[in-house]
Each structure stands twice: as C-alpha cells, then as structure tokens.
Design a protein around this motif. Structure first.
Motif, short mmCIF file in Angstrom:
data_model
loop_
_atom_site.label_atom_id
_atom_site.label_comp_id
_atom_site.label_asym_id
_atom_site.label_seq_id
_atom_site.Cartn_x
_atom_site.Cartn_y
_atom_site.Cartn_z
N LEU A 72 0.84 -1.19 0.00
CA LEU A 72 0.00 0.00 0.00
C LEU A 72 0.88 1.24 0.00
CD1 LEU A 72 -2.56 -1.17 2.71
CD2 LEU A 72 -2.82 -1.31 0.24
N VAL A 73 0.32 2.36 -0.47
CA VAL A 73 1.09 3.59 -0.58
C VAL A 73 0.32 4.72 0.07
CG1 VAL A 73 2.15 5.24 -2.15
CG2 VAL A 73 2.18 2.82 -2.71
N GLN A 74 1.00 5.50 0.87
CA GLN A 74 0.38 6.65 1.53
C GLN A 74 1.10 7.92 1.13
OE1 GLN A 74 -0.72 6.48 5.82
NE2 GLN A 74 0.71 8.18 6.06
N GLU A 75 0.34 8.92 0.69
CA GLU A 75 0.93 10.18 0.28
C GLU A 75 1.46 10.94 1.49
OE1 GLU A 75 -1.80 12.45 -2.03
OE2 GLU A 75 -2.66 10.67 -2.96
N VAL A 76 2.51 11.73 1.24
CA VAL A 76 3.02 12.64 2.25
C VAL A 76 2.59 14.04 1.85
CG1 VAL A 76 5.07 13.54 3.40
CG2 VAL A 76 4.98 11.14 2.68
N PRO A 77 1.60 14.63 2.53
CA PRO A 77 1.06 15.93 2.11
C PRO A 77 2.14 17.00 2.03
CG PRO A 77 -0.32 14.92 3.79
CD PRO A 77 0.92 14.10 3.72
N GLY A 78 2.06 17.77 0.95
CA GLY A 78 2.96 18.91 0.80
C GLY A 78 4.36 18.57 0.35
N LYS A 79 4.65 17.29 0.08
CA LYS A 79 5.98 16.90 -0.34
C LYS A 79 5.90 16.04 -1.60
CE LYS A 79 8.05 16.79 4.29
NZ LYS A 79 8.82 15.97 5.26
N PHE A 80 6.99 16.03 -2.37
CA PHE A 80 7.07 15.14 -3.52
C PHE A 80 7.53 13.78 -3.02
CE2 PHE A 80 8.10 18.89 -6.54
CZ PHE A 80 6.81 19.35 -6.38
N ASP A 81 6.70 13.14 -2.23
CA ASP A 81 7.16 11.94 -1.54
C ASP A 81 5.95 11.07 -1.19
OD1 ASP A 81 8.89 10.18 -0.42
OD2 ASP A 81 9.40 11.41 1.31
N TYR A 82 6.21 9.85 -0.79
CA TYR A 82 5.19 8.93 -0.34
C TYR A 82 5.83 7.98 0.66
CZ TYR A 82 7.50 5.57 -3.29
OH TYR A 82 8.44 4.75 -3.84
N LYS A 83 4.97 7.29 1.39
CA LYS A 83 5.42 6.24 2.29
C LYS A 83 4.72 4.94 1.92
CE LYS A 83 6.48 9.06 6.37
NZ LYS A 83 6.18 9.27 7.81
N SER A 84 5.39 3.85 2.15
CA SER A 84 4.77 2.55 1.99
C SER A 84 4.05 2.18 3.28
CB SER A 84 5.82 1.49 1.66
OG SER A 84 6.44 1.80 0.43
N LYS A 85 2.94 1.47 3.14
CA LYS A 85 2.07 1.23 4.29
C LYS A 85 1.73 -0.25 4.40
CE LYS A 85 -2.12 2.90 4.01
NZ LYS A 85 -3.22 3.88 4.00
N TYR A 86 1.65 -0.70 5.66
CA TYR A 86 1.29 -2.07 6.02
C TYR A 86 0.04 -2.00 6.88
CZ TYR A 86 3.30 -6.79 6.07
OH TYR A 86 3.58 -8.11 5.83
N GLN A 87 -0.93 -2.88 6.64
CA GLN A 87 -2.16 -2.88 7.43
C GLN A 87 -2.32 -4.20 8.19
OE1 GLN A 87 -5.41 -2.05 4.74
NE2 GLN A 87 -5.27 0.16 5.08
N PHE A 88 -2.78 -4.08 9.42
CA PHE A 88 -3.16 -5.21 10.25
C PHE A 88 -4.67 -5.10 10.44
CE2 PHE A 88 -3.36 -6.64 14.93
CZ PHE A 88 -3.66 -7.96 14.57
N ALA A 89 -5.41 -6.03 9.81
CA ALA A 89 -6.87 -5.92 9.73
C ALA A 89 -7.52 -7.17 10.32
CB ALA A 89 -7.32 -5.71 8.29
N VAL A 90 -8.85 -7.09 10.54
CA VAL A 90 -9.60 -8.21 11.11
C VAL A 90 -10.95 -8.31 10.43
CG1 VAL A 90 -10.54 -6.77 12.98
CG2 VAL A 90 -10.42 -9.27 13.26
N ILE A 91 -11.41 -9.57 10.25
CA ILE A 91 -12.75 -9.85 9.75
C ILE A 91 -13.49 -10.64 10.83
CG2 ILE A 91 -14.14 -10.96 7.96
CD1 ILE A 91 -11.77 -10.74 6.09
#
Length: 906
Positions: A72-91
C-alpha cells in the motif's frame, strides 16, 4: 498580403509568402499569476488498472480472522514523496465486519516485504513485518489497544520458537564472531544469549522450542576445504553443536517430527538436538537443491527427496518413499487421514494426488494447485489452480468438481466461518486482485484492499526521427511531446524490449516476436505484419541505411523491401555479428563488428550486398580480452574505443580500408576509461594512474589531427570518472567516493569542482539542453527519492524537479530520459499512480522572437511578439499564457509547421 484576426493569436500586417500555418485555437484564458522557470507536466497517463492486493498471512483468533496486508502507498502531504504502508486488519467471522486495527508506514518500498503471524498458547499472538533488512515485531491481543510494536531492528532474523524471537549480528564488521539475541514479550529489547566464533551463519529452521542453524568455516585459514556445523539454541542460551561434516554447499533442514529434527548434509540424519545425537536415517543426501521444508501429518513428516515424495518418523526403519513417480511437490494440506500433493511437475501433466501414507490415489489430471483451503469441519476443500479455476473436493472421494467462477488468477483461499474468502483477479477486471466471498454458488466482491494504481510496464522507449516510441500493455504510444501530439496504437503484437524502430515516411518498421517484420502506420494508427524472415537467427537491431530497411540478426544482415513485401539476406556471418548494440550509423553507412574464427573484424554496409565490405581484420585477438567499448563521431571521423588482446586502443576510419588505422595505444593505467564523450572536435576520457603510490585521475583528449592524445589535467586521489556530457564549450563528469561533479572548461583548460553530492547514491549521464544540464539522481536514504537535478550553466543556480508524488523509476529505468523538440521526456513508474510519460523543459523568459527558429516547443512566460522565420522542414510549437502576436516580418515557409496555443508554462 494576408491579415488574420484571431482571439488569441494575432498576425498583424504580416508578409507571409507561401505561408503554411497549422494554427489551432485551444484556449482563451489570460494568466496573471506566477509562472515557473521550469515546466514539468504529464504527456500521457499510461495506467488505468488498480494494483493487486497483497495478502501476506492469516490467523484465526477468538472467533475472528486477522490479516496482514502489504503493498500500500500513503501520500506525504505537501511533499514530492510517499510512504509505503502495512495494514493489520480483522474480519469478524459471524458478521463479516472489516476493521483496520493498526497501520504501519515506512519509507522503504514494500514490494519485497514479507509478513507472518505466530500463534501463542496464551491470549495473544505475534506477527512480523520484514521490509528489506528491517524486521518489525508486534504483539497483539486482537484489539487496537492491545497491539504494540516490540521491536524494529536490522539484525538478522533467525526465527520464532518457544514464545521467543531470535536474531543475530556480527560482533564487529571485521570479526568472524556472531552474537545471538533473543526477544520475548517481557524483555526490554534484545537480550544477548550467546556468541559463536564462526565465519558464516546461514539457513535457519524454527522448531517448537529451539532455533536450528548451520555455519561453516575454512579448515586452513581463509581458503581451501570447509567444514559445516549444525547448531541449536534455546531461550536459556544453551548452544549445542550436534553435527559436523565436510561442507558441500547443500546443507539444510527438513523439519521436526516426534521430538526429532530431520536434516541433510552429506547424508540425511535426525537428531534430538543434543551433542553427538545425530543418527543416519538415509545413506545419501535426498535433497540436492530447491529444498522445501517437510510437512508434518500426525506422527509422520512428508518431504520431497530426489523429486519424489518421502515420509519419515525420524528413524531409519521408517524412512521410505511414498510415491516413486518423479516430479512431486508438497501442498501442506491434509484432511485428517488424507494428505495431498501434486505429481508430474516436470511434465506437461501436473496431477493432484492424495495419500494416507500407504495408498496413493490420483484425484485429477491437469490440476496445478496454487492455493487451497479446507472447510472448518474438514469435510471438503477448495483448490485454486494455475489457470484461475476454482475446484471443490469432497473428502473420501476421488473426484473434484470445477466451480463456475471467472477468475484470471487466484492467489489465496481462506474460510471465514463457513464462507470462502478468495484473493483473486477476475477476467477483464479493472481493479486487480482483491477480496471476494463465495457462498451458495454466488461470488461477491467483499473489499478492495489496494486502491493504488498498477504501475504497468513502460518498455522499449526509443527516440526515432523526432518521435518517441514506447510500449505499454500491448499498446504502442507515439509522441512528439505535447499531449495533443501523442497517439496510441492499440493491441500491437509483442515487441521485444531490445527491439528498435526505423521510420520511413509515415511508416515505422520494427520486429514482432523476435523475427517477424512489422509496419506501423502513424497516419492510420494501424500495424500490419509483413514478411517473416524464416531463420534460426534472432533479431537484434533495425536500421535505415540510405533508403534500405536493414535488420541485423545475430548472424545475418537482412534487407526488407517495402514495395515487394519480401526480405533477403545481403550478408551472412557464420561466426556471428559481434556486439550488435555497438553498431553505429555514420555518413549514411552502418559500421559493425563480426567474429571470424578467433579474429575481430570491422565491417560497413551501405545497405546492399556489394556495398558490404571488410575494413579491418584485427588479427588473432579473441583468445584474449577483445571488445568494442564504444564508437564516437569526432570531426567527421568515426573513432572506436577498442580492447584488443587485453590492450586499450583508439582506432579511426573514414570508411575505407586504407583510412582505417590506429590513432593511439592508450597508456597502461590502474583503471581504464569507463566511457568517453565527443564535443564534435575532440574525444575526452579519463584514466586512473598510480603516481608515487597514489591514484591520480588524468583527463585526456585526442589531438586536433586525430593522430594521438594529449594530457589535459591531473587530480590526486579520485576514483574513475563517469557520466560524461559535452555542453556549452565544456566537458562535465562525475567522480565517486566522494560524489563530485566536475567541469572542464575547454577554452581556459581549467578543471573545477562544481558541487559535492554527499547524499546521492545514483546518477546518470547529464543531458544538455539550452545551456542547462538535466541529471537523473536518487538520494542515499531510506526513501531513495528520485529527482531530476537541473543546473543553469549561465547563473550557476540549480533546482530539483519532480512531479508531485511521482518517481523517475527503478534503477534500470532511470536512464530513460530523452531530448525531443527543445524539451526533456522521461517516464515515471510510481507505486501510487502507476506509469506516466512526462514532458519537461525551460520556460522562455524572453518573449520577443526575432530570429530563424529551430524545431522545438517553446513555452513563454508572458505575451509573445514574433518576427521569426520558420524554414522547411522546421516545426515550431509556440505557447503563451496571455497572447501571441505575429508581427510584420514573421514568415513560415511552405513545408514548415507552425502550431500556437494559449497554455501556461507549468
């Protein structure tokens, strides 16, 4: 005299003789705001599909199913950049309610990430994220408040055993000793448990209570025969070496069964982990390569040995082949007494089998299982195969039934209560692989777990006659820069990534499927397959030589006749063409090298059989290092940088055998020239010389008569130069360790350092554009942010450019930057937005145009007044944010192209 009155472009009292104008009214807007001095816009968004969801692992806990999701990818507001994202989810098993418990971000790309759950015998569980060389360890009770990170470390991860995580790290960089550490939920960070004096630690296996690993060391210091050692360690720090044998490079662990570890060295053994306890259970090493860990079913361990299915209880008496058919593979799936595996994986017919350890039963032919799930009551199972088909198997039967779903691929299967959860991609889908539920013969989309755009491959970028070509998902994209001058030709045949294009009038020729000649018509936006060349030789390059379309194969040069739609061999070379990618067009002739027995030869062709001649035989040289490192055009002469029988030379040719001669033998040096650059008059390069025990970088060039070389400058203690560029009467290059950017001024014969790039780990050859240098770079940090560094050679000022959140690309893509029509074109493959083509350049601050124009696109910062001359075949694209006035004296000759519009420079 012609007077035109237009709302955005004015031609005032313009004497335009034989004028041919192509003027399109695009926009009537007046801009009074800020205009950038550098423009950078998207030509074409090349991606529409969503990226696949990546589901690393599941775990069932307290009536719920937990998931680890990556990529997953998360934007970094105001920068020419992004972060990679990991999710821990439940069903929730009963309600199917989806919740995100925790999210973790990192600047590292998650495309190589791994995630795994670890169950506990208490009211919590663990999970890890491994991203590049960083391991994150988490503890969770299944709620957000009860989930916390225990550790993030770059120490080597060994495994999890007995409620304990194990890591290792060298004591010091120059030491052969390793420290082993443990981590528990109650420990405050890593705790040292043992130090082991060995050369290399490799291959780990996590048992129930211990971690097993093996190491090796040379018997005689730092060379020669080596011996391998098998070890175990527990949470108390008890370190045991239980086996040793001569190291063959194929040691490994099969698994635990009945309180024994089964492993293989020169033979196959079992041990209880105590010193001297290894017992031979098979007199040979059953596993040679590509080892899979075994799979325990009740009191037996199943594993693959000699590509056949075996079982063992840890003793020699009960170690035997289960299925003697070659090509078996474990499935780690059982339904009580039934264990499943596949057979025939090296044949054209992969079968699904089951066994009870004594009787083997084939369930179905042509079923290559990629994923599977067993129902909660173990009464039936689902299989996903390599074709995206879903199958159902009823326990106790010998049949399987195909389920009517329409998947392109199925990645994972998992029961959530009584319902089947599928991670898969449907055929003709535009959302990639996402989560679906299958219940009562009905398939429904459950959740899109990855909303990001798939970065479709942008391949085969080539610049041909003022057109840029690239292939995206089977479509050919052709552009002259602006979005309005970009066309797409859909569904072309396969074009190999090394294929070239050759343009002739409105047609572009290339090679499909490595051998078939294809014609692409730019006007009709269609392609047709022309005459195939029936040969066992494979295509390397395509050229236009005079009016001939030539294809260079590995052993043949072939001419394709467009009028008769036929191809013919103009020259065959039995021993092959040498380095076809080093071939070069010079004065309407193609120059190339070929093999002749052990000889290297230089040839040229004018596109005809009679015009294909030998220029130079370099003698019996191929038995030693011999190659062409590059060809350059210098002062209307072709110069070649050659290694002949291990020695470095510059050769030149004027296209005749008599005029093909050596320029100079390059002096012996500690390091050869990596590359060279021509400014049109001379050829420049560097060597590393050793003088008084120190390394000196020496800058050379050919003399004006091209009969030798001359030393220009010497600088002490630098590594070899690379990434050369000639621009504005100067030579620019980089040196590494440290990263320094240099300028050699030709007129003053001075060498100066322009800038030090302390945090840059990647750069490519600068591109010269109107007294500016454009250099692809990447920072040396965890983000590895990419950008284009633009340096103004007149003012000395510099600026980084990059469209928001977009990257230049991965390592092998960063060099794809081209000069086209007074602009820079580059591609981006960004993990958030996918693939795009970008169009960048300078904004023109001088809004008075009064000279003879050259082909290009000109973006002005204000109102434009023009008295310029546009001659055939010049093509000028003119843009202004306000208005464009064509004054008396403006002239566009017949055959020239002039395009103007209102557009902001951005």
């Amino acid at each position: 005299m012609t007077i035109l009155k237009l709302p955005i472009i004015s031609i005032a009292m313009c004497s335009c003789k034989s004028i041919y104008l192509s003027i399109f009214i695009l926009l009537f807007i007046t801009y009074n705001g800020y205009s950038q001095n550098i423009r950078n816009t998207i030509i074409k968004d090349l991606t529409t599909n969503n990226r696949d969801g990546v589901l690393h692992d599941f775990i069932d806990f307290n009536g719920k199913t937990y998931l680890l999701i990556g990529d997953l990818v998360q934007e970094v507001p105001g920068k020419f950049d992004y972060k990679s994202k990991y999710q821990f989810a439940v069903i929730d098993t009963l309600t199917r309610q989806w919740s995100i418990i925790k999210e973790d971000t990192t600047r590292f790309s998650l495309f190589s990430a791994k995630g795994k759950f670890y169950p506990s015998e208490s009211n919590y569980f663990y999970f890890t994220e491994q991203i590049h060389n960083i391991t994150h360890v988490w503890l969770s009770s299944g709620t957000s408040a009860g989930t916390r990170k225990l550790l993030s470390t770059d120490y080597g991860f060994m495994g999890f055993a007995g409620e304990t995580f194990y890591f290792y790290k060298k004591v010091q960089d120059n030491s052969d000793d390793f420290n082993i550490y443990k981590l528990t939920k109650d420990s405050n960070g890593l705790v040292l448990v043992a130090t082991i004096p060995i050369l290399q630690v490799q291959t780990f296996y996590a048992g129930k209570e211990k971690i097993y690993f093996f190491s090796w060391a040379y018997l005689n210091g730092n060379y020669g025969p080596a011996i391998g050692y098998f070890h175990s360690i527990d949470a108390n720090g008890t370190l045991v070496t239980f086996h040793s044998s001569p190291w063959s490079g194929n040691f490994g662990f099969i698994g635990e069964v009945n309180n024994k570890l089964v492993f293989h060295a020169d033979s196959t053994f079992s041990t209880n982990g105590t010193a001297g306890s290894s017992t031979l259970i098979a007199p040979r090493r059953l596993i040679d390569c590509c080892m899979q860990e075994g799979y325990k079913v009740k009191d037996k361990l199943y594993f693959i040995g000699d590509a056949r299915l075996w079982k063992t209880d840890g003793t020699s008496a009960n170690t035997a082949i289960v299925d003697n058919n070659y090509g078996a593979q474990l499935l780690r799936l059982n339904m009580g007494d039934e264990y499943f595996y596949t057979g025939g994986i090296y044949s054209g017919n992969i079968q699904l089998w089951k066994t009870n350890g004594g009787v083997n039963t084939k369930i179905r032919d042509s079923l290559a299982v990629k994923s599977f799930a067993v129902s909660p009551d173990s009464s039936f199972a689902y299989f996903g195969d390599d074709k995206g088909q879903l199958w159902k198997y009823q326990k106790g039967t010998t049949t399987s039934n195909r389920i009517n779903t329409d998947f392109l691929k199925i990645t994972k299967l998992k029961f959530i209560g009584k319902d089947l959860l599928i991670l898969g991609e449907l055929k003709n889908s535009t959302i990639g692989a996402q989560l679906y539920f299958y219940k009562n013969n009905l398939l429904t989309l459950y959740r899109t777990i990855n909303p990001n755009t798939k970065a479709s491959g942008i391949s085969n970028l080539k610049l041909v006659d003022k057109h840029l070509f690239c292939v995206v998902n089977g479509d050919l994209i052709v552009t002259q820069g602006e979005a309005e001058n970009t066309i797409s030709i859909p569904d072309i045949k396969y074009i190999n990534s090394s294929s070239d294009y050759m343009r002739k009038n409105d047609s572009v020729f290339t090679v499909f499927n490595a051998q078939e000649i294809g014609e692409i018509n730019l006007r009709s936006r269609t392609y047709t397959t022309k005459a195939p060349y029936l040969t066992n030789s494979y295509y390397d390059k395509i050229f236009r030589v005079n009016q001939h379309v030539l294809l260079m194969y590995d052993k043949d040069i072939v001419e394709y006749n467009q009028n008769t739609n036929t191809s013919s061999v103009i020259k065959n070379f039995d021993n092959g063409i040498y380095y076809p990618d080093k071939s070069i067009l010079f004065n309407n002739e193609l120059y190339f090298f070929r093999n002749s027995a052990d000889n290297l030869e230089l040839w040229k062709t004018d596109g005809t059989s009679n015009g294909t001649i030998l220029l130079k035989d370099f003698g019996n040289s191929l038995s030693q290092e011999t190659k062409n490192l590059g060809s350059y055009i210098v002062n209307n002469t072709l110069i070649m940088y050659l290694i002949i029988a291990g020695e470095s030379y510059l050769w030149k040719t004027n296209g005749t055998p008599a005029g093909t001669e050596s320029v100079v033998k390059i002096p012996d040096a500690y390091k050869r020239a990596i590359t060279m650059v021509s400014d049109g008059k001379n050829l420049y390069f560097t060597l590393i010389d050793i003088i008084d025990r120190f390394g000196y970088l020496s800058l050379y060039r050919t003399n004006n008569s091209l009969t030798g070389i001359e030393l220009l400058q010497t600088v002490r203690e630098l590594d070899q130069a690379e990434a050369f560029c000639s621009c504005a009467n100067a030579i620019y290059f980089f040196t590494t360790y440290p990263n320094l950017f240099w300028k050699y001024d030709i007129a003053s014969n001075t060498l100066t350092t322009l800038e030090t790039f302390a945090n840059i780990n990647f750069f490519k050859n600068p591109i010269c554009l109107n007294n500016t240098l454009w250099i692809p770079m990447a920072e040396w940090d965890e983000a590895q942010r990419d950008f284009i560094y633009v340096s103004d050679l007149n003012t000395g000022q510099s600026k980084r450019i990059k469209h928001a959140l977009l990257r230049i690309g991965s390592d092998f893509e960063r060099a794809d930057m081209f000069v086209l029509n007074n602009s820079i074109i580059y591609k981006s493959t960004d993990p958030k937005y996918g693939g795009e083509l970008f169009w960048a350049g300078l904004c023109e601050s001088n809004n008075q145009r009064n000279s003879v124009s050259v082909t290009g696109s000109y973006y002005h910062t204000g109102a434009v007044s023009s008295t310029e001359k546009i001659n055939q075949p010049t093509a000028v694209n003119l843009f202004s944010p306000k208005n464009i006035i064509l004054q008396p004296g403006f002239e566009a000759k017949n055959g020239a192209n002039f395009y103007a519009a209102i557009k902001q420079c951005e």
